[in-house]
Design a protein around this motif. Sequence first.
Motif, PDB file in Angstrom:
ATOM      1  N   HIS A  62       0.981  -1.232  -0.062  1.00  0.00           N
ATOM      2  CA  HIS A  62       0.032   0.200  -0.036  1.00  0.00           C
ATOM      3  C   HIS A  62       0.900   1.275  -0.088  1.00  0.00           C
ATOM      4  N   GLU A  63       1.541   1.512  -1.168  1.00  0.00           N
ATOM      5  CA  GLU A  63       2.629   2.624  -1.238  1.00  0.00           C
ATOM      6  C   GLU A  63       1.769   3.813  -1.955  1.00  0.00           C
ATOM      7  N   GLN A  64       0.894   3.543  -2.987  1.00  0.00           N
ATOM      8  CA  GLN A  64       0.292   4.543  -3.765  1.00  0.00           C
ATOM      9  C   GLN A  64      -0.608   4.088  -4.706  1.00  0.00           C
ATOM     10  N   PHE A  65      -1.604   4.767  -5.212  1.00  0.00           N
ATOM     11  CA  PHE A  65      -2.722   4.369  -6.053  1.00  0.00           C
ATOM     12  C   PHE A  65      -2.921   5.347  -6.988  1.00  0.00           C
ATOM     13  N   GLY A  66      -2.643   5.116  -8.330  1.00  0.00           N
ATOM     14  CA  GLY A  66      -2.805   6.167  -9.293  1.00  0.00           C
ATOM     15  C   GLY A  66      -1.761   7.329  -8.843  1.00  0.00           C
ATOM     16  N   ALA A  67      -2.681   8.473  -8.817  1.00  0.00           N
ATOM     17  CA  ALA A  67      -1.836   9.827  -8.203  1.00  0.00           C
ATOM     18  C   ALA A  67      -1.891   9.823  -6.763  1.00  0.00           C
ATOM     19  N   LEU A  68      -2.835   9.122  -6.217  1.00  0.00           N
ATOM     20  CA  LEU A  68      -2.985   8.993  -4.671  1.00  0.00           C
ATOM     21  C   LEU A  68      -1.774   8.585  -3.988  1.00  0.00           C
ATOM     22  N   ARG A  69      -1.167   9.353  -3.167  1.00  0.00           N
ATOM     23  CA  ARG A  69      -0.109   8.802  -2.377  1.00  0.00           C
ATOM     24  C   ARG A  69      -0.349   8.860  -0.893  1.00  0.00           C
TER      25      ARG A  69
END
Length: 283
Positions: free
Chosen positions: A40-47
């Motif tokens: 769980h590091e990043q999702f799309g542009a969501l950090r």
Amino acid sequence: MSLPQAKIVPRRSAERGAADHGWLDTKHTFSFASYYNPKHEQFGALRVLNEDRVAPGTGFPTHPHRDAEIFSYILSGELTHRDSMQKQGKESNDSKTFYRMHRGDVQFTTGGKGIAHSEQNEHNKDWVHFLQIWAMPWKKGLPPNYHTTTFGEEQKRKAFVPIITPLKAGPKASLEDEKAAIPVKDGTIPVHADLVFSAGIIPAGSTFEYKIGGDDYVSSKLDRKTYVHFPATKGGKAKIRLAGETVLSEGDGAYVTKVNSGDVLTVESIGEAEAEVVVIDSN
């Protein structure tokens, strides 16, 4: 299920990173500070998506940010933002340098080339409960900037309300475009990412529809990365169901993939209390 091709993976509250520092009770959806989870590091542009509760008379002292788009969504209480030039107790009507935020307020920061600010709960008795969200910008070294806007509850109780949409000028924006700060959708806050942030307050027994990509707000149409977060605001009395099948409790979130711009995600409020839900939809 209204989106048969979609893949929905819950992110349960109990599985998120958690820390209680006394003055700060926080939960991290993604790796942040001392919490690290390679899945769980990043999702799309969501950090970053942190759900924070901060005690009165405490907060985050002046600290720097660079090359991140950062926004705070206030759920309850008050949170005071000051940049590095503001002193304790000094009042200003300029929301770019000072703003005491309450429920419904959204404060947005473009870190860009580098800024320093503080976020304090200056209230004498009430805790503040808010979401802090970071997105990665499409370009580094941007001019730092602030935006603060209030989004009332009346419209949020009717449908998902877009709050943040991409800067209309896009990645090739000039300095004049940056100063004008015109978003794709009028009345929203502009972000330097192909991202839409929306919020809704769904009455118990009602269903809202979230249209992926909004009303043609985004440039990347395929394989949108849509994250749903369900803040813990009703003491466990609220519940939601996504796309007719995935049930979330307060504090949970969900990764939604294999969706394209124009697809519709249904969000049903199936608990005893209304459900406040935010959606971050990026590429």
